[in-house]
Design a protein around this motif. Structure first.
Motif, PDB file in Angstrom:
ATOM      1  N   GLY A 100     -43.951 -39.707  37.571  1.00 43.61           N
ATOM      2  CA  GLY A 100     -45.099 -38.866  37.226  1.00 43.61           C
ATOM      3  C   GLY A 100     -44.945 -37.411  37.636  1.00 43.61           C
ATOM      4  N   PRO A 101     -44.585 -37.116  38.895  1.00 43.11           N
ATOM      5  CA  PRO A 101     -44.429 -35.713  39.290  1.00 43.11           C
ATOM      6  C   PRO A 101     -43.307 -34.994  38.539  1.00 43.11           C
ATOM      7  CG  PRO A 101     -44.627 -37.109  41.225  1.00 43.11           C
ATOM      8  CD  PRO A 101     -44.512 -38.007  40.041  1.00 43.11           C
ATOM      9  N   ILE A 102     -42.233 -35.713  38.249  1.00 48.27           N
ATOM     10  CA  ILE A 102     -41.112 -35.099  37.528  1.00 48.27           C
ATOM     11  C   ILE A 102     -41.517 -34.779  36.095  1.00 48.27           C
ATOM     12  CG2 ILE A 102     -38.760 -35.475  36.702  1.00 48.27           C
ATOM     13  CD1 ILE A 102     -38.345 -37.230  39.212  1.00 48.27           C
ATOM     14  N   ALA A 119     -43.785 -31.797  36.143  1.00 53.53           N
ATOM     15  CA  ALA A 119     -43.046 -30.558  36.369  1.00 53.53           C
ATOM     16  C   ALA A 119     -42.304 -30.120  35.109  1.00 53.53           C
ATOM     17  CB  ALA A 119     -42.065 -30.735  37.523  1.00 53.53           C
ATOM     18  N   MET A 120     -41.728 -31.072  34.402  1.00 55.25           N
ATOM     19  CA  MET A 120     -41.020 -30.727  33.159  1.00 55.25           C
ATOM     20  C   MET A 120     -41.997 -30.241  32.091  1.00 55.25           C
ATOM     21  SD  MET A 120     -37.810 -30.978  33.492  1.00 55.25           S
ATOM     22  CE  MET A 120     -37.789 -30.575  35.216  1.00 55.25           C
ATOM     23  N   GLY A 121     -43.192 -30.830  32.053  1.00 55.51           N
ATOM     24  CA  GLY A 121     -44.216 -30.362  31.118  1.00 55.51           C
ATOM     25  C   GLY A 121     -44.649 -28.940  31.428  1.00 55.51           C
ATOM     26  N   TRP A 122     -44.802 -28.635  32.731  1.00 56.61           N
ATOM     27  CA  TRP A 122     -45.167 -27.272  33.127  1.00 56.61           C
ATOM     28  C   TRP A 122     -44.060 -26.293  32.750  1.00 56.61           C
ATOM     29  CZ3 TRP A 122     -42.671 -24.000  36.523  1.00 56.61           C
ATOM     30  CH2 TRP A 122     -43.333 -22.800  36.801  1.00 56.61           C
TER      31      TRP A 122
END
Length: 100
Positions: free
Chosen positions: A32-34, A37-40
């Motif tokens: 989820g965090p990765i 971060a890639m979406g951001w």
């Protein structure tokens, strides 16, 4: 009886392709965090601000190339880099469709 056993052994030796399968299209557990971060990062690199900066960069590089203050090879590298950055989604989709 002997022919049947030889045939079954030969059938076991025949190569069969193994196809990769997607796991329901969901992200792996704990990613989820990765993924966020890639979406951001994608939103930052392809958003409105990045588009405006790229337009200004291409205009500035083009003007410098036309006035002789920049090497044409370096200017073309900057412009091609912008095309690759903003066309990355289409490039990846083309590679995936060619591979699949």
């Amino acid at each position: 009886m002997r022919a049947a056993s030889i045939l079954s052994i030969l059938l076991l030796l025949v190569p069969v392709p193994a196809f990769a399968q997607a796991v329901g299209g969901a992200d792996p557990a704990g990613s989820g965090p990765i993924v966020a971060a890639m979406g951001w990062l994608q939103g930052t690199l392809l958003g409105n601000v990045a588009t405006a900066v790229a337009v200004m960069a291409v205009a500035a590089v083009g003007f410098m190339m036309l006035t002789g203050r920049m090497n044409w090879r370096f200017g073309a590298t900057v412009i091609i880099g912008c095309f690759i950055l903003f066309g990355a989604g289409a490039i990846v989709t083309g590679i995936q469709s060619a591979a699949g």
